[in-house]
Design a protein around this motif. Structure first.
Motif, PDB file in Angstrom:
ATOM      1  N   ALA A 162      36.243  51.653 -16.620  1.00 60.36           N
ATOM      2  CA  ALA A 162      35.162  51.671 -15.626  1.00 60.36           C
ATOM      3  C   ALA A 162      33.805  51.468 -16.298  1.00 60.36           C
ATOM      4  O   ALA A 162      32.961  50.700 -15.803  1.00 60.36           O
ATOM      5  N   VAL A 163      33.587  52.153 -17.437  1.00 58.33           N
ATOM      6  CA  VAL A 163      32.297  52.026 -18.111  1.00 58.33           C
ATOM      7  C   VAL A 163      32.126  50.597 -18.636  1.00 58.33           C
ATOM      8  O   VAL A 163      31.067  49.985 -18.500  1.00 58.33           O
ATOM      9  N   TYR A 164      33.226  50.046 -19.174  1.00 55.32           N
ATOM     10  CA  TYR A 164      33.188  48.674 -19.701  1.00 55.32           C
ATOM     11  C   TYR A 164      32.740  47.698 -18.604  1.00 55.32           C
ATOM     12  O   TYR A 164      31.832  46.892 -18.789  1.00 55.32           O
ATOM     13  N   ASP A 165      33.388  47.799 -17.444  1.00 55.14           N
ATOM     14  CA  ASP A 165      33.070  46.870 -16.354  1.00 55.14           C
ATOM     15  C   ASP A 165      31.637  47.045 -15.862  1.00 55.14           C
ATOM     16  O   ASP A 165      30.919  46.078 -15.614  1.00 55.14           O
ATOM     17  N   ASN A 166      31.224  48.298 -15.757  1.00 53.07           N
ATOM     18  CA  ASN A 166      29.836  48.565 -15.348  1.00 53.07           C
ATOM     19  C   ASN A 166      28.844  48.041 -16.384  1.00 53.07           C
ATOM     20  O   ASN A 166      27.780  47.542 -16.053  1.00 53.07           O
ATOM     21  N   TYR A 167      29.262  48.173 -17.630  1.00 51.92           N
ATOM     22  CA  TYR A 167      28.439  47.712 -18.746  1.00 51.92           C
ATOM     23  C   TYR A 167      28.226  46.204 -18.672  1.00 51.92           C
ATOM     24  O   TYR A 167      27.102  45.698 -18.740  1.00 51.92           O
ATOM     25  N   VAL A 168      29.326  45.481 -18.492  1.00 51.70           N
ATOM     26  CA  VAL A 168      29.229  44.022 -18.418  1.00 51.70           C
ATOM     27  C   VAL A 168      28.421  43.593 -17.184  1.00 51.70           C
ATOM     28  O   VAL A 168      27.585  42.689 -17.251  1.00 51.70           O
ATOM     29  N   ASP A 169      28.653  44.296 -16.080  1.00 52.08           N
ATOM     30  CA  ASP A 169      27.867  44.002 -14.860  1.00 52.08           C
ATOM     31  C   ASP A 169      26.373  44.196 -15.128  1.00 52.08           C
ATOM     32  O   ASP A 169      25.538  43.406 -14.672  1.00 52.08           O
ATOM     33  N   ALA A 170      26.058  45.286 -15.840  1.00 48.91           N
ATOM     34  CA  ALA A 170      24.646  45.572 -16.123  1.00 48.91           C
ATOM     35  C   ALA A 170      24.045  44.473 -17.005  1.00 48.91           C
ATOM     36  O   ALA A 170      22.908  44.052 -16.790  1.00 48.91           O
ATOM     37  N   LEU A 171      24.838  44.000 -17.979  1.00 46.03           N
ATOM     38  CA  LEU A 171      24.372  42.883 -18.813  1.00 46.03           C
ATOM     39  C   LEU A 171      24.084  41.657 -17.959  1.00 46.03           C
ATOM     40  O   LEU A 171      23.073  40.979 -18.113  1.00 46.03           O
ATOM     41  N   GLU A 172      24.989  41.411 -17.031  1.00 43.75           N
ATOM     42  CA  GLU A 172      24.904  40.191 -16.230  1.00 43.75           C
ATOM     43  C   GLU A 172      23.722  40.231 -15.261  1.00 43.75           C
ATOM     44  O   GLU A 172      22.966  39.262 -15.153  1.00 43.75           O
ATOM     45  N   THR A 173      23.570  41.365 -14.569  1.00 42.40           N
ATOM     46  CA  THR A 173      22.563  41.412 -13.499  1.00 42.40           C
ATOM     47  C   THR A 173      21.210  41.912 -14.002  1.00 42.40           C
ATOM     48  O   THR A 173      20.198  41.720 -13.338  1.00 42.40           O
ATOM     49  N   GLY A 174      21.203  42.603 -15.166  1.00 45.54           N
ATOM     50  CA  GLY A 174      19.954  43.196 -15.620  1.00 45.54           C
ATOM     51  C   GLY A 174      19.635  44.473 -14.865  1.00 45.54           C
ATOM     52  O   GLY A 174      18.646  45.145 -15.141  1.00 45.54           O
TER      53      GLY A 174
END
Lengths: 145, 300, 114
Positions: free
Chosen positions: B64-76
């Motif tokens: 879950a943290v990984y996916d949220n992390y990548v999402d945060a990278l993508e969207t800023g």
């Protein structure tokens, strides 16, 4: 929170001012008891405006200082002013109409009260109430923020 | 890119990177999701972090943290990650997970991902530098977000526990109809005194109490602030129609009160708790022929 | 005005329904004194549960009612002061001279009957 301005022309405006003050106090995270303190202090200084100056204004806004939130209430009028502010704050002449007792009570209810008055020019009372670190209301307020 | 959410962050200035690079980075992290997650989990277990959690739990949180992390990278936008981090903290704090573990876990992810970027771009140093330039500030920002969320949540829990402990230390006991006892144990400060007043008044209302015995045998000392709070509590009780009897006032405290010139005219004091309860019973049995608490001539 | 005054046995019961302006407080004060005289009531209950502020003016007015009524042989009981209001009043240092207090209407009637 947006700044709230309430013109004080009659005792009905006093009721409006203290209700808005209470709502603002709760909104920034003051406890219910502290919100009642704020409303009571507003009631007193608004009465000072109507009975001594005729009309004036009360401005309510949020302040933040060193990470602490607080509520500032400024009451301003262009009435006759107070000849001896220090004596009034010491409750030395509590006029029956309430000028003395009102300011004295406000001092006991708020964390800070500052009075600027110039005879013939008017009076500005600035009162502050700070959120307490240990209040449940403050905690919940921070949580929601 | 959602620039709005980034704009309030102090690290935001450095996140002004080439969107194409960021897209490439995110695509890589999505593509290698499975091995990178596994590597991260392995490193967490090796370093004995999150030892109170089972491997399955760790893997599921890691995902879950990984996916949220990548999402945060993508969207800023770090909001979703922040929410998840708070929620996660709320769940793991009661189980005893420590701040250093959470920081360790987040920094490990940063390392794991950085290593995989090194590997992928090792043949093109220029591109690697560009990708790392894009990655580092965003990764730092995310690490700070998770760490700060955890610490804030922890502080909140600690404060809440302090409140709960205080509440427990001042029980409001109903002895019988209309009679409450508040045994106060431990040092009183202004903040606890304020809370005590609140409990006292709510107790009066809920139990329809007419007499309250406050026993302060267990209070080591009192300063002027606390004394005034007590007087205030007694006055406020009177306004709600209840009398207060104070018991267990030590000689020291009694003398302090007198020296501090605290206005004690409102306080009725009886030597010990037993005597206080007897006095309360006496007042209650006479209550029908007696009037309220605030008038000096009410004992007629 | 947001107040209703009812006669029950030889008591008067005034229930405040909403926040009051100073003008309305004065009206209530005068009405209570006049009605006690008119009905020769032995007691007055003022239910202030709806007041979220009791300031110096309201305190003084309630005290005036109580003092005036006491001279006519009637007791005044203020009921329903909210916990936050009670704390604010005591922090302020506001007292209620000659006023009896009770938790609510029921306790107030009990007190008058006693």
């Amino acid at each position: 929170m947006e700044e709230i301005r309430v013109p004080i022309r009659s005792d009905a405006d006093t009721v409006v001012a203290r209700q808005k003050g209470r709502a603002a106090a709760v909104a920034i995270g003051l406890s219910r008891t502290d919100a009642t303190f704020v409303a009571t202090a507003i009631s007193e200084i608004a009465r000072n405006i109507t009975s001594h100056a005729g009309s004036g204004e009360i401005v309510i806004r949020r302040v933040t200082q060193g990470g602490h939130d607080g509520l500032v209430v400024v009451a301003h009028d262009e009435g006759p002013g107070i000849p001896d502010v220090a004596a009034v704050l010491r409750h030395e002449y509590a006029s029956d109409a309430g000028l003395g007792i009102g300011l004295w009570g406000a001092q006991r209810l708020m964390d800070a009260v500052e009075v600027l008055s110039e005879p013939g020019r008017g009076t500005t009372v600035t009162m502050t109430k700070w959120c307490r670190f240990d209040d449940v209301g403050t905690l919940l307020g921070q949580r929601g923020a | 890119m959602q620039k709005v959410a980034v704009a309030q962050d102090p690290l935001a200035a450095s996140t002004d990177v080439d969107p194409a690079l960021l897209r490439e980075l995110v695509a890589h992290l999505r593509q290698d999701r499975t091995p990178l997650r596994e590597e991260w989990t392995r490193r967490i277990t090796d370093e004995r972090l999150l030892s109170v959690m089972t491997p399955e739990e760790i893997f599921s949180e890691v995902t879950a943290v990984y996916d949220n992390y990548v999402d945060a990278l993508e969207t800023g936008s770090i909001e979703a990650l922040e929410r998840y981090a708070r929620n996660l903290s709320e769940r793991i704090i009661p189980r005893g997970v420590e701040t250093h573990e959470v920081l360790g876990v987040v920094l490990l992810l940063r390392d794991v991902l950085a290593r995989s970027l090194f590997q992928k771009y090792q043949d093109d140093r220029v591109l690697m530098n560009q990708v790392l330039d894009a990655y580092e500030p965003a990764a730092n920002r995310i690490a700070v977000t998770v760490g700060v969320s955890f610490v804030q949540e922890r502080e909140r829990v600690i404060r809440q526990q302090q409140l709960a402990i205080r509440e427990l230390s001042t029980p409001v006991l109903k002895v019988r109809d209309q009679l409450l006892i508040l045994p106060i144990i431990g040092a009183l400060d202004a903040s606890r005194a304020r809370q005590l007043t609140e409990q006292l008044l709510n107790g009066i209302r809920e139990n329809r109490a007419k007499v309250v015995v406050i026993d302060i045998t267990g209070v080591p000392g009192i300063d002027v602030d606390v004394a005034n709070h007590l007087v205030q509590a007694v006055r406020a009780s009177g306004l709600m129609g209840a009398r207060v009897i104070i018991t267990g006032l030590s000689a020291d405290i009694a003398q302090t009160l007198v020296n501090l010139r605290v206005d004690l005219t409102m306080m009725q004091s009886v030597g010990d708790l037993q005597g206080g309860i007897e006095e309360a019973e006496r007042q209650l049995s006479y209550a029908v022929t007696r009037s309220g608490a605030t008038s000096p001539d009410s004992r007629a | 005005m947001g107040v209703s005054i009812l006669k029950q046995r030889d008591y008067l019961i005034a229930s405040i329904q909403s926040a009051l302006t100073d003008t309305e407080v004065v009206q209530l004060r005068d009405a209570l004194v006049a009605e006690v005289a008119r009905h020769r009531s032995r007691g007055v209950i003022v239910d202030v549960a709806a007041l979220d502020v009791i300031d110096s003016f309201v305190s003084r007015s309630l005290s005036t009612v109580a003092q005036t009524n006491r001279l006519r042989g009637a007791k005044t009981v203020v009921v329903g002061i909210q916990p936050d209001v009670a704390v604010a009043m005591s922090q302020f240092g506001l007292g209620l001279a000659d006023v009896h207090t009770a938790l609510d209407l029921e306790a107030g009637l009990e007190l008058l009957d006693g």
